[in-house]
Design a protein around this motif. Structure first.
Motif, PDB file in Angstrom:
ATOM      1  N   VAL A 300       0.991  -1.171   0.163  1.00  0.00           N
ATOM      2  CA  VAL A 300      -0.414  -0.270   0.227  1.00  0.00           C
ATOM      3  C   VAL A 300       0.960   0.992   0.339  1.00  0.00           C
ATOM      4  N   SER A 301       0.545   2.164  -0.671  1.00  0.00           N
ATOM      5  CA  SER A 301       1.290   3.449  -0.477  1.00  0.00           C
ATOM      6  C   SER A 301       0.490   4.744  -0.317  1.00  0.00           C
ATOM      7  N   SER A 302       1.491   5.750   0.575  1.00  0.00           N
ATOM      8  CA  SER A 302       0.949   6.591   0.978  1.00  0.00           C
ATOM      9  C   SER A 302      -0.755   5.942   1.729  1.00  0.00           C
ATOM     10  N   PRO A 353       6.742   9.142  -4.462  1.00  0.00           N
ATOM     11  CA  PRO A 353       7.538   9.659  -2.954  1.00  0.00           C
ATOM     12  C   PRO A 353       7.334  11.269  -2.837  1.00  0.00           C
ATOM     13  N   GLY A 354       7.743  11.680  -3.529  1.00  0.00           N
ATOM     14  CA  GLY A 354       8.241  13.381  -2.846  1.00  0.00           C
ATOM     15  C   GLY A 354       6.499  13.769  -2.946  1.00  0.00           C
ATOM     16  N   ALA A 355       5.100  13.662  -3.300  1.00  0.00           N
ATOM     17  CA  ALA A 355       4.257  13.930  -1.972  1.00  0.00           C
ATOM     18  C   ALA A 355       3.628  13.297  -1.751  1.00  0.00           C
ATOM     19  N   PRO A 356       3.917  12.815  -1.168  1.00  0.00           N
ATOM     20  CA  PRO A 356       2.897  11.850  -0.294  1.00  0.00           C
ATOM     21  C   PRO A 356       0.943  12.332   0.492  1.00  0.00           C
ATOM     22  N   ASP A 357       1.363  13.285   0.394  1.00  0.00           N
ATOM     23  CA  ASP A 357       0.008  13.730   1.445  1.00  0.00           C
ATOM     24  C   ASP A 357      -0.881  15.072   0.619  1.00  0.00           C
ATOM     25  N   PRO A 362      -2.387  10.714  -7.508  1.00  0.00           N
ATOM     26  CA  PRO A 362      -3.438   9.688  -7.420  1.00  0.00           C
ATOM     27  C   PRO A 362      -3.732   9.639  -6.357  1.00  0.00           C
ATOM     28  N   LEU A 363      -4.699   8.842  -5.294  1.00  0.00           N
ATOM     29  CA  LEU A 363      -5.171   8.735  -4.438  1.00  0.00           C
ATOM     30  C   LEU A 363      -4.931   6.964  -4.523  1.00  0.00           C
ATOM     31  N   PHE A 364      -5.513   6.933  -5.723  1.00  0.00           N
ATOM     32  CA  PHE A 364      -4.640   4.823  -5.227  1.00  0.00           C
ATOM     33  C   PHE A 364      -4.583   4.409  -6.542  1.00  0.00           C
ATOM     34  N   GLN A 365      -3.156   4.022  -6.375  1.00  0.00           N
ATOM     35  CA  GLN A 365      -2.463   3.839  -7.059  1.00  0.00           C
ATOM     36  C   GLN A 365      -2.118   2.621  -7.882  1.00  0.00           C
ATOM     37  N   SER A 366      -3.053   1.637  -6.690  1.00  0.00           N
ATOM     38  CA  SER A 366      -2.828   0.199  -7.246  1.00  0.00           C
ATOM     39  C   SER A 366      -4.148   0.090  -6.447  1.00  0.00           C
ATOM     40  N   PHE A 372      -6.660  -1.073   0.615  1.00  0.00           N
ATOM     41  CA  PHE A 372      -6.664  -0.809   1.870  1.00  0.00           C
ATOM     42  C   PHE A 372      -7.582   0.311   2.529  1.00  0.00           C
ATOM     43  N   PHE A 373      -8.294   1.150   1.222  1.00  0.00           N
ATOM     44  CA  PHE A 373      -8.924   2.295   1.419  1.00  0.00           C
ATOM     45  C   PHE A 373     -10.673   2.141   2.015  1.00  0.00           C
TER      46      PHE A 373
END
Lengths: 1226, 259
Positions: A300-302, A353-357, A362-366, A372-373
């Motif tokens: 899961v990212s971010s 990674p530069g803009a996690p928040d 994109p909110l859902f990258q995978s 997860f959401f």
């Protein structure tokens, strides 16, 4: 709006504060001052936050759910790819409804990145009427939004702009203070279709899947079954790495079995709707490889960002800030069951990674992110309402084993389902003697017209049933003219009301059952876990049947329809197009709705004895369900008819036109004062009954209705109600969970109806607060009782089933092809505490005592007592009718007969007679009350005793008996004292007219009718046979006949013997037959006298010998004397025609006639004067001269006879001599 | 008595344009000795009625009536005691009783000032003695006693058969201990259309649920089934929820009680 989200993501503002901020206008003291400050600046945006959030999530997920099941309404991003749409993954399947929250100006091409801010600003600008998505500039509503050119243009422009803005590395936080100027930055990689995620949603052209739905209802999205899918492969070995419980492994096998069965079936079917493949070997398709990707929590990212958004999202859901709860659940489940990210994007989808928040990433990258959401939201959401199927979802297990554990626990603790045992549909409304008999019609003609109409109506209905599914059959063409012809005959107002009553009854009867509504009966789906656990092939087969069964899937927000039998009634109304009919129907429906709405549903307290109360509650629920479903049906048709004149496919095109229509319509009083009923319902805490039918009523409103002040105020009340139904809140006097859920579901659905403006939901708080409903929380209303069960919920809201279908499709390993077997949502129900019920002041102390008594007893006791009282009371009335009234009627009859004897045959004026009788008899009616009391006293206790449990304490039993006696007596006596006189009068009147009629034609014959003797075995020949035989003899005698034809003497004698037997045994004899037999016997006698009967003799047919003829005549004479009970037309013997038969015979035989006349006199069958009169009139007829002379001689001879009869033989000889003399003289 | 379709067709085939006389019926009996006279007569009667329904109109044109009347007058002018009317009816292929009615009506038009009422005509046909003309009275009487398909006598026979079979049916029901409400009881309750018997407790016969029984006491050919279905049986269904299945047609027991 994005600013709020951004500040949330940066943790400047806590989620709790943000939700408070969204939900309430007033600031809470708990708010951190810093947060408050941050939010205060955004205050004007508060209203737009929820729409923004929803749109944002939809968009973000758009790439994940290309192949998913239907797009939920007002959920722009989560579209399903439609078959045949190139580039399906990108934005296919977005319905017009997805324009709920689109920017007002579609052509803001450069704003690819900024829309949140821009739109937010715009939405503030125009008034509510202008916020409607997709409207053209100046237009009030868009047409079929999906196809509108402006959108296409916007899309082109956007795509042309985006390639140049790589923007992925953008990390600056958005400039919150300058929303309008927020620069467009393409922070997302271009999608496969060349578009970027954007809140500005491209509408989807209406595809053929939607051709059935109306314009503006495109949001309903295509049915699941049409989504192309390849067979997804769920690897046999667990790919998740986390140890699966052993149960899961066997489950995997079961699932595999299921898949094989399914694919087998699909291969057998000639035209599989969707491409399929053997499991494990996915076929590439237009939409790419749809194999479900294994979701991995580790990837899961971010995470933090997702958690935050999930939190705020679920808070919004929990606070009912979203228009439709189930839509959001649907969306979450879509995310949970997402198969895989769009393949083409994979390369671009490296996490940033530069803009996690940042919102730009994109909110859902995978898939991992989606899952997860979803799980995050579910964790917040489903601690109360639980989806059992979730318990099985492997992904859930991986991401949150704790939640799964809770789900399982919730499932196991769930209550048993209650199924509605409905009567089978399509029964005809029975003839109702009390309302349908002649007395209820103004004239015989009206009565008979209605009689015919009833038959025509059912004929039409039957034809519809038989043919409406035939292709090419058209209701209007097939039945329209017949219906109109029938309506044309209903001239009198009273006939209309009769017909409407029939129509309404039939409507309720046919459409109430779940089958009749055309919805799937979800409650009957067998439990999947149990089913898969069992290795019985039969079960699997049943499962297979379910899989291939067509499902009615209109998406989670279908437009209002008239499924099944309802279609007949709708089309009937349309085809009849009769103003009178519609008006009467509205009147009748309104009345019935009022009646049912105010029906005092029993309000038993939840009992302490759990087992028993559970049983009792089923009855309560069933009754509630029946009433609720009836109301919904009636209200739907009332809405349909009431708004019929105003319905049109399109809303008014211009504001001016709309205003003038509004001015016109605002003065039309509503067909039914639903606002008052709603307010009453809320006050009495019966919203759970009132709101669902009101929603049905409103769902059929036209476009103008929600703009009318009257209805707008209703919507505001409903909105307020919606907001107040927070599922997680549970307190004393609160609404039961399932009741809330039902209301949320129907209201959410209503807010999605095309005719309901979207902006209604996001009203300013000020408007909302103005409509505070003053409920009295202490009073116990229906709302606080668990009257709604799963089954009812699903029956009322079949669209909730979409959730189950979605999950089921995941379980079955397909993406929504199946959906047939689904498991029930089984939230635990809550029981509210006991509340004190104030005694009804209107009733006496005794009644209060009874109430108090029932209060402490199980509800079943009360129902039993009331039932017994009701039945016994009714039986009592019947008993009085059958005994006392019947006795009085007998008395009346004998009195009447006396009267008639005294006054002679005519008896005087019947009306006067009736008055005399009634004045004598009616006072006896007073006995009815005493007798009724005795009857109730005698019968009630036994019935109560038989129906209550054996173990009921003696004191309770005797109290119950006494109350039952009291109630039954009250009921019976109330009826009797009001009606007994009228009843006696009516019955006596009927008896009088019966008696008078009986006095009419043949009093003598009627007076002394004999039956056959006791020993008779009814073996006599049948009268029909005898008439037929005699007729044959007559026809032979009259001729023409063949030379060899004739009758044997034996046969003739036998025939007369049989006639004697038949006249003895009267079992089969009816008066008309007897009359004809009598007449035929007279004809036969005449033919005998005239010697016209050809007797078969040894040489040839000849006449009878005189002795034989006399013997036969003797037989006939005795039959006339003793056999017949009807008058025998003996005068016909001397009719010119019969006597004329003699004229043709040569030589003429007068002696038989003379013999017969004498015998008639001798046997007292005819009087001499009578015969003389006949003979006298015979002389007037025209005869040949010689015949006249002979006749005159016969006459003289007969007159010359001495009055006293002489011995038979001598008389005959005398006649013979005399005749000789006559002839000699002539 | 249950006939196969083939048997029925065979009988019906023999009845094409056969006059409804005693002689025809006798011939029919000789051709089908295995069938009861009642069955044959019922089929004969139904087939003939169908035939009359088809051809009825052409005998009632004013030209036809005039022709028939003139032929009758000529015939009786030659010989009043010959079966003029009967032969005329047979010749033009019309029911003798109906021919008698035509001629009688026409005759009365000539001899009465006011056109005859229907009840007067019916009464004269029931009792030809009332016919003012002796010759015509005899001719009419001859037609009526020789007609085995129409006329007051035949009507009475049919009515009697209907009544008898109702009684038989009632006896059977009583014998089998089946509780029922009869027509009179139902009518007393205010029903507008009622079958002969409604069973208070339904019974199953050969796998069909029987709620009510209507005795028609006639042969149940397709045509009469259809007509009864339309005129009566659906009406019962419309009123009484008598069938559990909406698609099922009312079951009739005509065949069981064929004459």
């Amino acid at each position: 709006m994005a600013a709020v989200l951004e500040s949330l993501l940066r943790e400047e503002v806590s989620v709790a504060a943000a939700v408070r901020w969204i939900a309430r206008s007033a600031q809470s003291s708990e708010d951190d001052p810093g947060e408050a400050a941050a939010l205060r600046s955004l205050r004007p945006l508060r209203k737009e936050f929820v729409p923004f959030l929803l749109n944002f999530l939809r968009e973000q997920s758009s790439r994940v759910l290309p192949q998913g099941p239907p797009t939920p309404a007002k959920a722009p991003g989560s579209s399903a790819a439609l078959p045949g749409r190139p580039g399906g993954p990108s934005r296919g399947g977005r319905g017009a409804r997805s324009q709920l929250f689109p920017p007002a100006e579609p052509s803001s091409a450069a704003a690819a990145e900024a829309p949140p801010a821009r739109r937010g600003g715009r939405r503030r600008g125009p008034g509510p009427g202008r916020e409607r998505g997709g409207r053209g500039p100046g237009g009030l509503e868009e047409g079929v939004g999906g196809e509108s050119p402006p959108w296409a243009a916007g899309r082109r422009r956007r795509s042309s702009g985006s390639p140049g803005s790589p923007g992925r590395a953008r990390s600056d936080p958005p400039n919150l203070s300058n929303l309008e100027e927020f620069p467009p930055v393409g922070s997302l990689p271009p999608g496969p279709a060349g578009t970027k995620p954007s809140r500005r949603i491209n509408p989807t052209p209406v595809s053929e899947e939607r051709s059935l739905s109306k314009p503006k209802t495109c949001f309903t999205s295509p049915p699941i079954s049409c989504v192309p899918s390849s067979q997804p492969s769920v690897p046999d070995t667990s790919p998740w790495g986390h140890g699966l419980p052993p149960g899961c492994r066997s489950l995997q096998e079961e699932r595999e079995m299921l898949r094989k069965e399914r694919s087998k079936h699909l291969q057998q079917s000639p035209t599989p709707a969707c491409p399929t493949s053997e499991s494990g070997s996915p076929l590439p398709s237009r939409t790419g490889n749809l194999t479900a990707e294994a979701a991995d929590p580790a990837r899961v990212s971010s995470r933090q960002r997702l958690e935050l958004i999930a939190l705020i999202y679920s808070s919004c859901i929990a606070e009912n800030l979203v228009p439709n709860l189930f839509l959001e659940l649907f969306f979450i489940l879509q995310l949970l069951t997402a198969r895989r990210m769009v393949a083409a994007k994979d390369s671009d989808l490296e996490p940033t990674p530069g803009a996690p928040d940042s919102l730009e990433s994109p909110l859902f990258q995978s898939v991992h992110d989606c899952v997860f959401f979803a799980v995050q939201v579910l964790e917040h959401q489903f601690d109360k309402g639980t989806l059992k199927l979730l318990a099985e979802n492997e992904r859930l297990l991986c991401f949150s084993p704790a939640l799964q554990g809770r789900l399982k626990a919730a499932y196991e603790g769930s209550v048993a389902k209650v199924s509605l045992a409905m009567p089978p549909s399509a029964q005809a409304v029975s003839f109702q003697p009390e309302t349908d008999n002649r007395a209820n019609f103004s004239s015989d003609r009206a009565f008979h017209t209605f009689k015919k109409q009833r038959d025509v109506f059912f004929e039409v209905l039957r034809e519809w049933e038989d043919r409406h599914e035939e292709p090419g059959w058209d209701f209007e063409k097939g039945l329209g003219s017949r219906i109109r012809a029938m309506m044309g005959q209903l001239s009198a107002a009273c006939s209309h009301s009769h017909f409407v009553r029939l129509f309404q009854k039939q409507l309720l009867q046919m459409c109430q059952s779940p089958g009749g509504t055309g919805g799937t009966v979800l409650g009957e789906a067998p439990d999947v876990l149990n089913m898969l656990g069992a290795d019985k092939l039969g079960r699997l087969r049943r499962l297979q049947e379910r899989l291939v069964a067509p499902q009615s899937s209109g998406g989670p927000c279908p437009p209002p329809t008239f499924p099944g039998c309802q279609g007949f009634f709708r089309d009937f109304i349309l085809s009849a197009s009769s103003f009178q009919f519609n008006q009467h129907l509205m009147d009748s429906l309104s009345l019935k709705i009022r009646e049912l709405n105010s029906l005092a549903l029993p309000q038993p307290e939840p009992s302490d004895e759990d087992g028993e109360s559970d049983v009792d509650w089923q009855g309560e629920r069933r009754q509630f369900a029946v009433v609720l479903l009836s109301l919904r049906l009636l209200a739907k048709f009332l809405g349909f008819v009431a708004f019929l004149p105003y319905r049109g496919p399109e809303p008014p095109p211009t504001r001016e036109l709309q205003d003038s229509i509004l001015a016109l319509r605002s003065q039309v009083p509503p067909a039914l004062d639903v606002r008052a009923l709603l307010q009453q319902g809320l006050r009495a805490r019966r919203a759970v009954l009132t709101v669902p039918w009101l929603v049905e009523f409103l769902s059929l409103a036209d476009h103008i209705v929600p703009l009318l002040d009257y209805y707008r105020s209703i919507f505001v009340v409903l909105l307020h109600l919606h907001r107040s139904l927070v599922l997680s809140k549970e307190s004393e006097g609160e609404m039961c969970f399932l009741n809330k859920l039902l209301l949320l579901a129907v209201l959410g659905w209503l807010f999605q109806i095309p005719t309901v403006p979207e902006d209604l939901f996001f009203l300013e708080e000020g408007q909302l607060d103005a409509f505070e409903v003053d409920t009295v929380p202490s009073e116990h209303g229906l709302d606080g009782m668990p009257v709604v069960d799963q089954h009812l919920l699903y029956t009322c809201c079949p669209y909730i089933g979409e959730l189950r279908k979605l999950l089921a499709s995941w379980v079955s390993g397909s993406s929504g092809r199946s959906g047939g077997f689904v498991r029930k949502i089984t939230p635990t129900t809550t029981t509210t505490g006991l509340g004190a019920q104030p005694p009804h002041t209107t009733q006496g102390l005794q009644a209060q005592l009874a109430q108090a008594f029932f209060h402490n007893q199980p509800p079943s006791l009360r129902r039993t007592v009331e039932f017994v009282a009701e039945r016994i009371g009714s039986n009592c009335v019947k008993h009085i009718k059958a005994t006392l009234v019947a006795d009085l009627v007998h008395q009346a009859e004998s009195l009447l007969r006396e009267q008639l004897v005294m006054q002679g045959q005519d008896g005087g004026d019947p009306a006067q007679l009736l008055e005399i009788l009634c004045s004598q008899l009616c006072p006896h009616g007073a006995q009815a009350l005493t007798r009724g009391r005795e009857f109730c006293q005698k019968k009630s206790p036994g019935a109560v005793r038989a129906l209550l449990p054996e173990e009921t304490p003696a004191a309770v039993l005797s109290s119950a008996e006494n109350i039952a006696v009291g109630l039954a007596t009250e009921k019976a006596c109330a009826w009797l004292s009001a009606n007994i006189t009228a009843l006696i009068r009516r019955e006596v009147k009927a008896a009088v007219s019966r008696t008078l009629r009986a006095q009419g034609p043949e009093p003598a014959a009627r007076g002394e009718r004999r039956g056959c003797s006791r020993a008779c075995e009814h073996h006599a020949p049948l009268p029909s046979h005898l008439i037929s035989e005699i007729k044959d003899v007559l026809s032979l005698a009259v001729g023409p006949r063949d030379p060899e034809e004739g009758i044997s003497l034996d046969h003739l004698e036998q025939l007369l013997g049989q006639l004697g037997q038949t006249l003895q045994c009267r079992q089969f004899l009816c008066p008309p037959a007897e009359q004809h037999l009598a007449k035929c016997s007279v004809d036969l006698a005449s033919l005998l006298v005239a010697d016209q009967i050809p007797v078969l003799g040894p040489p040839a047919p000849r006449g009878l010998e005189r002795g034989q003829a006399r013997r036969l005549l003797h037989l006939l004479l005795s039959l006339w004397k003793d056999g017949f009970q009807v008058p025998v037309p003996l005068q016909l013997l001397l009719s010119p025609r019969n006597v004329g038969l003699l004229a043709d015979t040569r030589p003429r035989e007068w002696d038989l006639l003379l013999f017969l006349l004498r015998e008639l006199v001798e046997k007292g069958l005819m009087g001499r004067p009578e015969i003389e009169a006949c003979l006298g009139s015979l002389r007037d007829a025209q005869w040949p001269k010689d015949f006249s002379e002979e006749l005159a001689t016969l006459f003289n001879l007969f007159l010359a006879e001495p009055p006293m009869p002489e011995p038979q033989l001598r008389a005959c000889e005398l006649v013979q001599t005399n005749r000789g003399t006559v002839l000699a003289q002539s | 008595m249950i006939l196969t379709k083939a048997q029925y067709d065979e009988i019906a085939q023999c009845l094409v344009s056969v006059p409804p006389t005693r002689q025809s019926l006798r011939k029919l009996k000789q051709t089908f000795p295995s069938q009861s006279q009642a069955t044959l007569l019922s089929i004969f009667s139904q087939e003939y009625q169908k035939h009359i329904k088809r051809t009825h109109a052409k005998h009632h044109t004013s030209e036809a009536i005039e022709t028939y009347y003139q032929r009758y007058l000529n015939g009786v002018g030659r010989n009043g005691s010959a079966p003029v009317l009967l032969e005329l009816a047979n010749e033009v292929d019309y029911a003798p009783s109906l021919m008698a009615r035509i001629i009688l009506e026409r005759f009365l038009q000539d001899h009465e000032e006011t056109p005859p009422s229907k009840s007067v005509i019916n009464s004269m046909l029931r009792d030809p003695s009332q016919i003012p003309d002796g010759v015509l009275a005899n001719q009419v009487y001859q037609c009526i006693v020789n007609d085995c398909c129409y006329g007051p006598l035949v009507d009475c026979i049919k009515h009697a058969i209907g009544h008898e079979h109702e009684v038989l049916l009632r006896d059977l029901l009583l014998e089998k201990n089946l509780s029922f409400l009869d027509e009179d009881q139902l009518r007393a309750k205010g029903y507008d259309k009622t079958p002969d018997f409604i069973l208070q407790v339904p019974v199953a016969v050969e796998g069909h649920i029987i709620h009510w029984i209507e005795s028609k006491a006639s042969f149940g050919d397709e045509c009469s089934h259809h007509a009864y279905l339309h005129d009566q049986f659906w009406s019962y269904w419309n009123r009484k929820q008598l069938l559990p299945d909406s698609k099922a047609q009312p079951l009739t027991l005509i065949e069981i009680f064929v004459l």
